[in-house]
Design a protein around this motif. Structure first.
Motif, mmCIF file in Angstrom:
data_model
loop_
_atom_site.group_PDB
_atom_site.id
_atom_site.type_symbol
_atom_site.label_atom_id
_atom_site.label_comp_id
_atom_site.label_asym_id
_atom_site.label_seq_id
_atom_site.Cartn_x
_atom_site.Cartn_y
_atom_site.Cartn_z
ATOM 1 N N GLN A 28 0.814 -1.208 0.000
ATOM 2 C CA GLN A 28 0.000 0.000 0.000
ATOM 3 C C GLN A 28 0.855 1.269 0.000
ATOM 4 N N LEU A 29 2.112 1.170 0.421
ATOM 5 C CA LEU A 29 2.968 2.350 0.458
ATOM 6 C C LEU A 29 3.506 2.706 -0.921
ATOM 7 N N ASP A 30 3.607 1.759 -1.824
ATOM 8 C CA ASP A 30 3.997 1.999 -3.222
ATOM 9 C C ASP A 30 5.314 2.775 -3.315
ATOM 10 N N PRO A 33 9.091 5.285 1.801
ATOM 11 C CA PRO A 33 10.018 4.632 2.744
ATOM 12 C C PRO A 33 9.291 4.126 3.983
ATOM 13 N N GLN A 34 9.670 2.915 4.395
ATOM 14 C CA GLN A 34 9.102 2.342 5.613
ATOM 15 C C GLN A 34 9.993 2.746 6.780
ATOM 16 N N LEU A 35 9.510 3.665 7.570
ATOM 17 C CA LEU A 35 10.271 4.214 8.679
ATOM 18 C C LEU A 35 10.027 3.386 9.935
ATOM 19 N N PRO A 36 10.968 3.410 10.896
ATOM 20 C CA PRO A 36 10.777 2.630 12.129
ATOM 21 C C PRO A 36 9.647 3.216 12.976
ATOM 22 N N PHE A 37 8.996 2.353 13.723
ATOM 23 C CA PHE A 37 7.875 2.750 14.578
ATOM 24 C C PHE A 37 8.441 3.275 15.893
ATOM 25 N N VAL A 38 8.919 4.523 15.880
ATOM 26 C CA VAL A 38 9.530 5.159 17.053
ATOM 27 C C VAL A 38 8.846 6.499 17.252
ATOM 28 N N SER A 39 8.390 6.733 18.475
ATOM 29 C CA SER A 39 7.731 7.996 18.774
ATOM 30 C C SER A 39 8.751 9.123 18.797
ATOM 31 N N ARG A 40 8.320 10.304 18.379
ATOM 32 C CA ARG A 40 9.193 11.473 18.399
ATOM 33 C C ARG A 40 9.510 11.903 19.828
ATOM 34 N N GLN A 41 8.722 11.457 20.788
ATOM 35 C CA GLN A 41 8.961 11.810 22.184
ATOM 36 C C GLN A 41 10.199 11.110 22.731
ATOM 37 N N GLY A 58 12.259 18.483 5.066
ATOM 38 C CA GLY A 58 12.378 17.457 4.039
ATOM 39 C C GLY A 58 12.337 16.043 4.560
ATOM 40 N N ASP A 59 12.234 15.844 5.870
ATOM 41 C CA ASP A 59 12.133 14.476 6.402
ATOM 42 C C ASP A 59 10.826 13.842 5.955
ATOM 43 N N ALA A 60 10.887 12.566 5.643
ATOM 44 C CA ALA A 60 9.668 11.838 5.280
ATOM 45 C C ALA A 60 8.846 11.577 6.539
ATOM 46 N N LEU A 61 7.551 11.704 6.406
ATOM 47 C CA LEU A 61 6.662 11.446 7.537
ATOM 48 C C LEU A 61 6.353 9.958 7.614
ATOM 49 N N HIS A 62 6.202 9.477 8.825
ATOM 50 C CA HIS A 62 5.794 8.086 9.019
ATOM 51 C C HIS A 62 4.333 7.951 8.625
#
Length: 141
Positions: A28-30, A33-41, A58-62
Motif C-alpha cells: 500500500q505504500l507503493d 520509505p518504511q520508517l521505524p515505529f519510534v515515537s518522536r517523544q 524534508g524528512d519523510a513522515l511516518h
C-alpha cells in the motif's frame, strides 16, 4: 541520523508493529520509505531544525505520524504491567488498613442493642401493613 539511533534502541511500548513488516515491503505504500515505529517523544530534543516537533526540513513522515508525533499520546515512563502492579499494591494497602481499623482497632459497643419480643413489636406498632406507603391511584377522566 537521530532516527537511526532511536531505531537501534529497544522499543518498549511499540509492540503493535509486526516483525513481518521489516522484511516485506508494504504494497500500500507503493515505494514510500518504511520508517521505524519510534515515537518522536523518545528522540533527543537537540539538533533539529524544528526542535518542537523534532523534525528536519524534508524528512519523510511516518505513515502513522499522528500517533508517533510529539502531539500524539504520551509514552508512559513506567511499563503498564509495573503500573498495574503498583496500583494493586496501593489498593490492597488501603483495604488492609481499613480492615485493620474496622476489625482490629474499633471496640465493640459497651452495651447490647435493645431486643424486642414478638418479632420486634410489629403488632404493637400497628403492623407492617399500616406502615407502608399508600399507593396513589390515577383517576382517568
Amino acid at each position: 541520523l537521530a532516527l537511526r539511533r532511536a531505531a537501534a534502541r529497544p522499543r518498549l511500548l511499540s509492540r503493535c508493529a509486526s516483525t513481518a513488516a521489516k522484511h516485506e515491503p508494504d504494497p500500500q505504500l507503493d515505494g514510500y520509505p518504511q520508517l521505524p515505529f519510534v515515537s518522536r517523544q523518545r528522540l533527543t530534543p537537540y539538533g533539529w531544525q524544528d526542535p518542537l516537533m523534532r523534525r528536519n526540513f524534508g524528512d519523510a513522515l511516518h505513515e502513522e505520524e499522528e500517533v508517533l508525533s510529539m502531539w500524539g499520546p504520551d509514552i508512559p515512563p513506567v511499563a503498564p504491567s509495573t503500573a498495574a502492579t503498583h496500583f494493586l499494591i496501593a489498593v490492597s494497602a488501603f483495604v488492609g488498613f481499613g480492615c485493620l481499623v474496622r476489625y482490629g482497632l474499633l471496640q465493640d459497643p459497651p452495651a447490647l442493642r435493645r431486643q424486642y419480643p414478638y418479632g420486634g413489636l410489629v403488632t404493637e406498632l400497628g403492623g407492617l401493613d399500616e406502615n407502608k406507603a399508600r399507593v396513589g391511584s390515577v383517576d382517568e377522566e
